[in-house]
Scaffold this motif. Structure first.
Motif, PDB file in Angstrom:
ATOM      1  N   HIS A 387       0.805  -1.229   0.000  1.00 30.38           N
ATOM      2  CA  HIS A 387       0.000   0.000   0.000  1.00 30.38           C
ATOM      3  C   HIS A 387       0.836   1.277   0.000  1.00 30.38           C
ATOM      4  N   PRO A 388       1.841   1.361   0.900  1.00 22.33           N
ATOM      5  CA  PRO A 388       2.620   2.613   0.902  1.00 22.33           C
ATOM      6  C   PRO A 388       3.265   2.897  -0.460  1.00 22.33           C
ATOM      7  N   ILE A 389       3.736   1.832  -1.105  1.00 25.40           N
ATOM      8  CA  ILE A 389       4.394   2.022  -2.391  1.00 25.40           C
ATOM      9  C   ILE A 389       3.373   2.441  -3.458  1.00 25.40           C
ATOM     10  N   ALA A 390       2.218   1.796  -3.430  1.00 25.64           N
ATOM     11  CA  ALA A 390       1.174   2.164  -4.395  1.00 25.64           C
ATOM     12  C   ALA A 390       0.780   3.626  -4.204  1.00 25.64           C
ATOM     13  N   ASP A 391       0.718   4.063  -2.930  1.00 30.91           N
ATOM     14  CA  ASP A 391       0.396   5.456  -2.621  1.00 30.91           C
ATOM     15  C   ASP A 391       1.450   6.405  -3.179  1.00 30.91           C
ATOM     16  N   LEU A 392       2.680   5.988  -2.999  1.00 32.96           N
ATOM     17  CA  LEU A 392       3.803   6.799  -3.487  1.00 32.96           C
ATOM     18  C   LEU A 392       3.694   6.995  -4.999  1.00 32.96           C
ATOM     19  N   VAL A 393       3.370   5.905  -5.680  1.00 30.10           N
ATOM     20  CA  VAL A 393       3.217   5.965  -7.139  1.00 30.10           C
ATOM     21  C   VAL A 393       2.102   6.940  -7.506  1.00 30.10           C
ATOM     22  N   ARG A 394       0.974   6.812  -6.813  1.00 36.78           N
ATOM     23  CA  ARG A 394      -0.167   7.681  -7.134  1.00 36.78           C
ATOM     24  C   ARG A 394       0.172   9.146  -6.898  1.00 36.78           C
ATOM     25  N   ARG A 395       0.813   9.400  -5.766  1.00 34.77           N
ATOM     26  CA  ARG A 395       1.152  10.788  -5.424  1.00 34.77           C
ATOM     27  C   ARG A 395       2.122  11.367  -6.464  1.00 34.77           C
ATOM     28  N   THR A 396       3.105  10.557  -6.834  1.00 36.73           N
ATOM     29  CA  THR A 396       4.114  11.045  -7.784  1.00 36.73           C
ATOM     30  C   THR A 396       3.470  11.380  -9.118  1.00 36.73           C
ATOM     31  N   PHE A 397       2.602  10.478  -9.566  1.00 35.97           N
ATOM     32  CA  PHE A 397       2.054  10.670 -10.910  1.00 35.97           C
ATOM     33  C   PHE A 397       0.944  11.705 -10.979  1.00 35.97           C
ATOM     34  N   LYS A 398       0.473  12.148  -9.815  1.00 31.82           N
ATOM     35  CA  LYS A 398      -0.459  13.277  -9.816  1.00 31.82           C
ATOM     36  C   LYS A 398       0.229  14.499 -10.411  1.00 31.82           C
ATOM     37  N   VAL A 400       2.427  14.362 -12.697  1.00 35.09           N
ATOM     38  CA  VAL A 400       2.761  14.082 -14.104  1.00 35.09           C
ATOM     39  C   VAL A 400       1.448  13.678 -14.785  1.00 35.09           C
ATOM     40  N   PRO A 401       0.528  14.636 -14.894  1.00 32.24           N
ATOM     41  CA  PRO A 401      -0.837  14.242 -15.248  1.00 32.24           C
ATOM     42  C   PRO A 401      -1.020  13.796 -16.694  1.00 32.24           C
ATOM     43  N   ASN A 402      -0.193  14.291 -17.593  1.00 29.49           N
ATOM     44  CA  ASN A 402      -0.452  14.018 -19.004  1.00 29.49           C
ATOM     45  C   ASN A 402       0.180  12.681 -19.412  1.00 29.49           C
ATOM     46  N   SER A 403      -0.163  11.631 -18.664  1.00 25.93           N
ATOM     47  CA  SER A 403       0.567  10.384 -18.886  1.00 25.93           C
ATOM     48  C   SER A 403      -0.267   9.158 -18.527  1.00 25.93           C
ATOM     49  N   TYR A 404       0.117   8.055 -19.099  1.00 20.81           N
ATOM     50  CA  TYR A 404      -0.373   6.757 -18.660  1.00 20.81           C
ATOM     51  C   TYR A 404       0.786   6.036 -18.000  1.00 20.81           C
ATOM     52  N   LEU A 405       0.475   5.154 -17.078  1.00 21.70           N
ATOM     53  CA  LEU A 405       1.526   4.362 -16.453  1.00 21.70           C
ATOM     54  C   LEU A 405       1.165   2.888 -16.555  1.00 21.70           C
ATOM     55  N   ILE A 406       2.116   2.096 -17.031  1.00 20.59           N
ATOM     56  CA  ILE A 406       1.929   0.647 -17.069  1.00 20.59           C
ATOM     57  C   ILE A 406       2.859   0.030 -16.033  1.00 20.59           C
ATOM     58  N   LEU A 407       2.314  -0.777 -15.161  1.00 16.50           N
ATOM     59  CA  LEU A 407       3.142  -1.457 -14.157  1.00 16.50           C
ATOM     60  C   LEU A 407       3.143  -2.954 -14.426  1.00 16.50           C
ATOM     61  N   VAL A 483      12.657  -0.674  -3.151  1.00 16.20           N
ATOM     62  CA  VAL A 483      13.654   0.407  -3.172  1.00 16.20           C
ATOM     63  C   VAL A 483      13.713   0.997  -4.577  1.00 16.20           C
ATOM     64  N   CYS A 484      13.649   0.107  -5.554  1.00 17.47           N
ATOM     65  CA  CYS A 484      13.704   0.580  -6.944  1.00 17.47           C
ATOM     66  C   CYS A 484      12.505   1.457  -7.269  1.00 17.47           C
ATOM     67  N   VAL A 485      11.341   1.075  -6.731  1.00 18.94           N
ATOM     68  CA  VAL A 485      10.156   1.896  -6.990  1.00 18.94           C
ATOM     69  C   VAL A 485      10.359   3.281  -6.387  1.00 18.94           C
ATOM     70  N   SER A 486      10.853   3.297  -5.143  1.00 19.38           N
ATOM     71  CA  SER A 486      11.069   4.584  -4.471  1.00 19.38           C
ATOM     72  C   SER A 486      12.059   5.444  -5.246  1.00 19.38           C
ATOM     73  N   MET A 487      13.122   4.783  -5.694  1.00 19.35           N
ATOM     74  CA  MET A 487      14.132   5.503  -6.474  1.00 19.35           C
ATOM     75  C   MET A 487      13.518   6.083  -7.744  1.00 19.35           C
ATOM     76  N   ALA A 490      11.222   8.942  -7.078  1.00 18.48           N
ATOM     77  CA  ALA A 490      12.001  10.145  -6.749  1.00 18.48           C
ATOM     78  C   ALA A 490      12.578  10.763  -8.018  1.00 18.48           C
ATOM     79  N   SER A 491      12.984   9.912  -8.963  1.00 19.87           N
ATOM     80  CA  SER A 491      13.575  10.444 -10.199  1.00 19.87           C
ATOM     81  C   SER A 491      12.513  11.097 -11.082  1.00 19.87           C
ATOM     82  N   VAL A 492      11.260  10.621 -10.953  1.00 25.26           N
ATOM     83  CA  VAL A 492      10.167  11.238 -11.716  1.00 25.26           C
ATOM     84  C   VAL A 492       9.803  12.583 -11.088  1.00 25.26           C
ATOM     85  N   ALA A 493       9.739  12.590  -9.743  1.00 22.19           N
ATOM     86  CA  ALA A 493       9.281  13.790  -9.044  1.00 22.19           C
ATOM     87  C   ALA A 493      10.379  14.845  -8.917  1.00 22.19           C
TER      88      ALA A 493
END
Ligand SMILES: [Zn+2]
Length: 677
Positions: A387-398, A400-407, A483-487, A490-493
């Motif tokens: 959950h925390p990681i999924a939240d991080l992804v959502r927050r980051t991509f907010k 970067v709105p003009n995008s799709y994300l495939i996981l 860790v890779c997701v967090s990294m 962070a690189s996106v944000a």
């Protein structure tokens, strides 16, 4: 520590490899740094020394550096200047590694340890020692009363490669360490034969991994004083207590090597004082902790081409906060159960597809907007996001709105066309070319992972191997995919947290410091405020008062700032560059003047006009800045260095903005397109 801070030598290193400064400018710098408490100047000449005779090709006599600096009279004058001000002039001549300036010339090519790489000299060929002795002799001839001499000897990356060295290694008890030490010993003895009471300095990085027995066998402590260099910030400082303990026994005295410029990214133009002050603070606390080591001085290095770190203070903090434990699990190669998650952050919707139906599913996604960016993140094999990681992804991509994300969990293991499981193959790893841009986060090399560079940008988390907080039992499973997701998030944000440079494996990245061929980085005038702040740290500690960060200044009073106009112009350039790149990559340009619209003449004048006005504004400022900076640079450095700086940084930007201006000028006078042509 036997010496108090006030007794310790404080030596400023001037790197002449890039943008050597004119003599009258250096005279001003010497006076200013003397007033800041500096006690010595380390001059690394490289190709600016007026070598004569059979060495005339490699130095200033034949203008090898292109700036016509320095003549023999100028070298003598500079050394005398330093001395007259009561400071110690010390010359640095590279004698082993970093000899590109000599080995790039055809006359000395045969002395390379590796033919493709002109950095390292072969220590076994007899002509090598002759070359080094000739350079040392000529340098010492202009300073017969020298107290110190620095022989470099750092970053000797290739050893035992040429046939001569291979043969030598075949001899009884010969090792690569001994090959290195034998050459160093010969060089030191030669220096001492010329000036008997001279103290010889050398960078210590090649000695660090050697075993104490070998170092004692060669009596390295009697031969040279090591300069222990380390340029990281407080958070990333990496020298160990063990190393200091070994050095206590080996060396009766040591120097410390800090950095005030050129250690913060491969093509930086500014030297932020806080970053370099942090390196000095780290050193002060390590010197206190290792009191038994006799630190006799600090060499504040200022590199003309930079050293980089994988992450700054903030990036490291962000990453460490998110270190998580990955559970012990059995590696299974079956990917048939993996799902592909398709997220539309703008539309607030997402959909999950089984892996074998993902491509078709995504393409049939309701109202798929083909102009939006698609980011694909391959998360790691069979690792489900918590959950925390999924939240991080959502927050980051907010953001970067003009995008799709495939996981996707993983794609290194694939099924073949018949649905049969294929075995793991390194060639199947995701790598550069499978998308417009590929980033790879390495966290498990030595097991399933690899040290090879695969993407357009590669990050080696915790040096790319086992992750510190992973409790997995098997060596093949010491990675935390989260860790890779967090990294990545962070690189996106925070794109500015992740400086990078070109290199083909982690060792090369780790070892990288200066290369003769690398882009010219921060110029001396820009870095003087950083130098002043770093010296304040060294002096302040002596008073027992901790450094206040308010004292980290990126500017100086005019009377203490030779080259102020160059520095101020470069600060202006950084702001202008941000505006130019902002425009070139803006939503405005991507919406109304994208490459397809330009090629098909499908544009509308009213929107092009806004772009045109802004682009012309920026262009005219860039052109004025280029002229001003060229003039002020020519006053303090040579024509080649001026040309290099302007054409490395300003000119490419002018080209891009000019192109945008031209296109906007053309399209603004055209009628709105009726249909794409
Ligand atoms: Zn060799």
């Amino acid at each position: 520590m036997n010496n108090s801070k006030s007794e310790m030598m404080k030596i400023v290193h001037l790197d002449m490899k890039g943008a050597p400064m004119k003599v009258d400018y250096l005279e001003k710098v010497f006076q200013v740094i003397k007033s800041w408490g500096v006690t010595g100047v380390l001059l690394e000449w490289e190709d600016t020394f007026p070598y004569t005779g059979e060495l005339d090709e490699i130095g200033s006599v034949k203008n090898a550096g292109g700036d016509n600096l320095y003549s023999l009279a100028e070298v003598t004058h500079l050394l005398a200047c330093v001395k007259q001000l009561g400071m110690e002039p010390i010359q640095l001549v590279q004698t082993f590694g970093h000899m590109e300036f000599a080995l790039k010339h055809p006359a000395f090519r045969e002395l390379r340890e590796m033919d493709q790489a002109p950095a390292v000299m072969c220590p076994t060929k007899s002509k090598s020692l002759q070359l080094v002795m000739a350079m040392v002799d000529q340098a010492l001839q202009v300073q017969p009363d020298a107290t110190y001499f620095h022989i470099g000897a750092d970053e000797v990356w290739h050893a035992g490669i040429c046939t001569d060295c291979q043969a030598k290694l075949g001899e009884d008890k010969m090792t690569k360490s001994k090959l290195y030490l034998e050459h160093v010993k010969r060089v030191v003895l030669h220096v001492k034969s010329r000036v008997p009471n001279i103290s010889v300095l050398m960078w210590d990085d090649m000695l660090r991994p050697m075993d104490a027995e070998t170092l004692i066998e060669y009596a390295i402590g009697d031969l040279a004083i090591p300069v222990i260099w380390h340029y990281s910030t407080v958070e990333c400082f990496g020298l160990t207590k063990e190393m200091f303990n070994i050095y206590t026994h080996l060396f009766s005295k040591v120097f410390v090597g800090t950095a005030f410029k050129g250690a913060n990214g491969s093509c930086q133009v500014l030297s932020p004082a806080a970053r370099y002050v942090s390196n000095h603070e780290a050193w002060l606390s390590h010197m206190k902790e290792n009191e038994r080591v006799n630190f006799i001085g600090v060499i504040l290095t200022g590199w003309s081409s930079a050293i980089t770190h994988i992450s700054g203070r903030q990036a490291m903090g962000a990453v460490l906060k998110h270190f998580v434990t990955c559970p012990t699990r059995r590696i299974s190669l079956d990917v048939s159960k993996i799902n592909v998650h398709f997220h539309d952050f703008k539309g607030g919707r997402s959909k999950v597809f089984p892996i074998n139906k993902a491509a078709r599913g995504i393409l049939s996604f309701d109202n798929l907007d083909k102009n939006r960016n698609i980011y694909m993140f391959v998360h790691g094999f069979a690792t489900y996001m918590n959950h925390p990681i999924a939240d991080l992804v959502r927050r980051t991509f907010k953001a970067v709105p003009n995008s799709y994300l495939i996981l996707i969990d993983h794609s290194a293991y694939t099924n073949d066309f018949d649905g049969k499981k294929k075995s793991y193959k390194r060639e199947e790893q995701i790598r550069s070319g499978v998308a417009d841009y590929v980033e790879v986060y390495h966290c498990d090399h030595g097991a399933l992972g690899t040290k090879s560079v695969l993407g357009d940008i590669d990050f080696f988390v915790n040096k790319g191997s086992a992750q510190p907080q992973c409790k997995s039992l098997t060596p093949s499973n010491k990675c935390s995919h989260n860790v890779c997701v967090s990294m990545w998030m962070a690189s996106v944000a925070h794109r500015d947290w992740f400086p990078a440079r070109n290199c083909d494996k982690y060792e090369a990245f780790k070892n990288w410091r200066y290369d003769h061929y690398a882009t010219l980085c921060e110029l001396l005038p820009v870095a003087l405020p950083s130098l002043a702040s770093c010296l304040k740290v060294l002096h302040r500690d002596h008073d027992g008062i901790p450094m206040e960060h308010a004292l980290c200044e990126d500017i100086l009073p005019s009377h203490e700032w030779p080259g102020e106009e160059v520095a101020r112009s470069i600060h202006t350039f950084v702001i202008l560059r941000e505006r130019a790149i902002g425009l070139l990559t803006s939503e405005m340009v991507r919406t109304w003047l994208n490459p397809w619209q330009i090629a098909r003449r499908y544009t509308v004048p009213v929107h092009v006009e806004g772009i045109r006005v802004t682009a012309h504004h920026i262009l005219s400022e860039l052109v004025v800045l280029k002229a001003d900076l060229t003039n002020s640079l020519l006053r303090i450095t040579g024509a080649r260095s001026t040309d290099e700086w302007v054409h490395s940084y300003i000119e490419p930007l002018i080209t891009k903005v000019t192109r945008l201006c031209r296109i906007a000028d053309e399209r603004v006078v055209c009628e709105a397109g009726v249909k794409p042509m």
